[in-house]
Design an enzyme around this catalytic site. Structure first.
Site, mmCIF file in Angstrom:
data_model
loop_
_atom_site.group_PDB
_atom_site.id
_atom_site.type_symbol
_atom_site.label_atom_id
_atom_site.label_comp_id
_atom_site.label_asym_id
_atom_site.label_seq_id
_atom_site.Cartn_x
_atom_site.Cartn_y
_atom_site.Cartn_z
ATOM 1 N N ARG A 264 0.872 -1.092 -0.174
ATOM 2 C CA ARG A 264 -0.031 -0.012 -0.029
ATOM 3 C C ARG A 264 0.988 1.101 0.025
ATOM 4 O O ARG A 264 1.467 1.634 1.152
ATOM 5 C CB ARG A 264 -0.877 -0.175 1.200
ATOM 6 C CG ARG A 264 -1.897 1.098 1.336
ATOM 7 C CD ARG A 264 -2.612 1.240 2.871
ATOM 8 N NE ARG A 264 -1.682 2.134 3.341
ATOM 9 C CZ ARG A 264 -1.315 1.755 4.740
ATOM 10 N NH1 ARG A 264 -1.865 0.805 5.358
ATOM 11 N NH2 ARG A 264 -0.699 2.646 5.429
ATOM 12 N N HIS A 268 -3.240 4.665 4.938
ATOM 13 C CA HIS A 268 -4.355 3.797 5.357
ATOM 14 C C HIS A 268 -5.611 4.411 4.572
ATOM 15 O O HIS A 268 -6.361 3.564 3.795
ATOM 16 C CB HIS A 268 -4.550 3.276 6.566
ATOM 17 C CG HIS A 268 -5.667 2.490 6.841
ATOM 18 N ND1 HIS A 268 -5.908 1.250 6.465
ATOM 19 C CD2 HIS A 268 -6.844 2.898 7.626
ATOM 20 C CE1 HIS A 268 -6.876 0.665 6.891
ATOM 21 N NE2 HIS A 268 -7.631 1.860 7.613
ATOM 22 N N TYR A 277 4.581 5.082 11.144
ATOM 23 C CA TYR A 277 4.867 3.901 11.324
ATOM 24 C C TYR A 277 5.639 2.915 10.398
ATOM 25 O O TYR A 277 5.810 1.939 10.311
ATOM 26 C CB TYR A 277 3.680 2.903 11.673
ATOM 27 C CG TYR A 277 2.339 3.309 10.450
ATOM 28 C CD1 TYR A 277 2.521 2.356 9.310
ATOM 29 C CD2 TYR A 277 1.600 4.199 10.673
ATOM 30 C CE1 TYR A 277 1.625 2.585 8.424
ATOM 31 C CE2 TYR A 277 0.660 4.320 9.552
ATOM 32 C CZ TYR A 277 0.813 3.542 8.493
ATOM 33 O OH TYR A 277 -0.315 3.555 7.494
#
Length: 365
Positions: A264, A268, A277
């Site tokens: 990805r 998100h 992160y």
């Protein structure tokens, strides 16, 4: 046992290797001439679909930033999986998507505005699932996986050769619903294919914190479901593996579990900051494996794609994005009475009374 016949399993089922995926993900782009590679026409369809899908995704992301969408979960970098899933199915098959699978929906021919209706906040589903043979997008992780199994089994009981394909992410494989669905599919030998788009993160949780298995595809053997793993950024490999899985399920070979290794690239959702992160170096590593760039290079190298073809695909995609932008720029026309639609197949007396009261109130304004 009485007079009940013994259930005899095929001899190959005794061999554990029958159930296991390849030791390394299947790939084709470096060897498009080898057996099992998709035909050139299908690869060109995939290329055009991926160009359009990426432009749609970029436009939807921009619309979310402008406030035209409540939220948008980008699938940038996962186009090979999205388009491959749509192309592997017949028009009579069923697709069971998640909230991140908008590109798969438009690749299946669903109107882009109807595709984004859920994310705009106008309705739970903007398209007709029956017409498009596509279930409503599922936001709760993995709850739709069991629905796919049930539909596939039900269609088979009717004598139809329908296959259901359920799209799930790596995070969904940590949910009980996923395991229940795969177990049920194995027991029923249902004609269903589970495609795990392993994009490495469940929001901010990395795969290493979700599972200690050597790979998500290995989860299939515990349920008697044959599995495979594929380079999810290799459009030719995704098409080859998915098409074979779908047709084998259609022919009575039982369910399949496919793990597609992808990434990805974006956040998100439009409300996420992935820099909190994951590292820039990690993102660059995967950007270098861009599925669209890789497919274009492979097609050009073999003389299947020209500069004119690339320009035509880009022009078509830009026109598509322009129409989408113009249509979503207009405020939706909402009918208050629609709140009472689709509550019951046969409206109750109380619902009819509420409808009458609403009409009276609207007429006063």
């Amino acid at each position: 046992m009485g007079d009940r016949p013994m259930h005899k399993e095929p001899a190959e089922w005794v061999d554990p290797s029958f159930w296991l995926p390849s030791k390394v993900p299947v790939s084709f782009l470096q060897e498009l001439e080898k057996d099992g590679a998709p035909p050139s026409e299908l690869l060109l369809d995939a290329y055009r679909g991926m160009v359009l899908g990426r432009r749609f995704d970029q436009q939807a992301t921009a619309l979310a930033r402008q406030g035209r969408l409540a939220v948008y979960p980008s699938s940038l970098g996962q186009e090979a999986c999205q388009v491959g899933a749509a192309l592997a199915l017949r028009a009579t098959d069923w697709l069971f998507p998640t909230y991140r699978d908008c590109v798969a929906l438009v690749s299946r021919g669903i109107d882009p505005v109807e595709t984004l209706t859920l994310l705009r906040g106008d309705a739970h589903c903007g398209y007709d699932p029956t017409r498009h043979r596509t279930a409503p997008q599922c936001t709760p992780l993995a709850t739709h996986a069991a629905h796919a199994v049930g539909l596939a089994h039900g269609e088979r009981l009717k004598g139809k050769d329908t296959v259901a394909l359920a799209l799930v992410g790596d995070g969904a494989t940590s949910e009980g619903d996923f395991h229940e669905a795969v177990n049920l599919a194995g027991v029923l030998r249902a004609p269903v294919v589970f495609l795990i788009q392993n994009n490495r993160y469940a929001i901010s949780v990395p795969l290493s914190a979700q599972s200690a298995a050597p790979g998500l595809a290995y989860k299939g053997i515990g349920y008697g479901v044959r599995a495979e793993q594929v380079d999810g950024n290799d459009a030719a490999a995704v098409l080859s593996v998915l098409t074979a899985a779908v047709e084998d399920a259609r022919a009575g070979g039982g369910p399949r579990l496919i793990e597609a290794h992808t990434y990805r690239v974006g956040p998100h959702t439009s409300a996420d900051d992935p820099s909190r992160y994951r590292t820039a170096a990690e993102e660059e590593h995967w950007r270098a494996r861009d599925p669209l760039v890789r497919l274009e290079a492979a097609l050009r190298e073999r003389g299947l794609l020209t500069d004119a073809d690339v320009a035509a695909a880009a022009e078509e995609a830009e026109a598509y994005a322009t129409r989408l932008r113009e249509r979503l720029a207009a405020d939706p026309e909402a009918d208050p009475a629609a709140l009472l639609d689709h509550v019951f197949a046969t409206p109750t007396p109380q619902l009819l009374a509420q409808r009458d009261a609403l009409h009276i109130e609207l007429e006063r304004r």
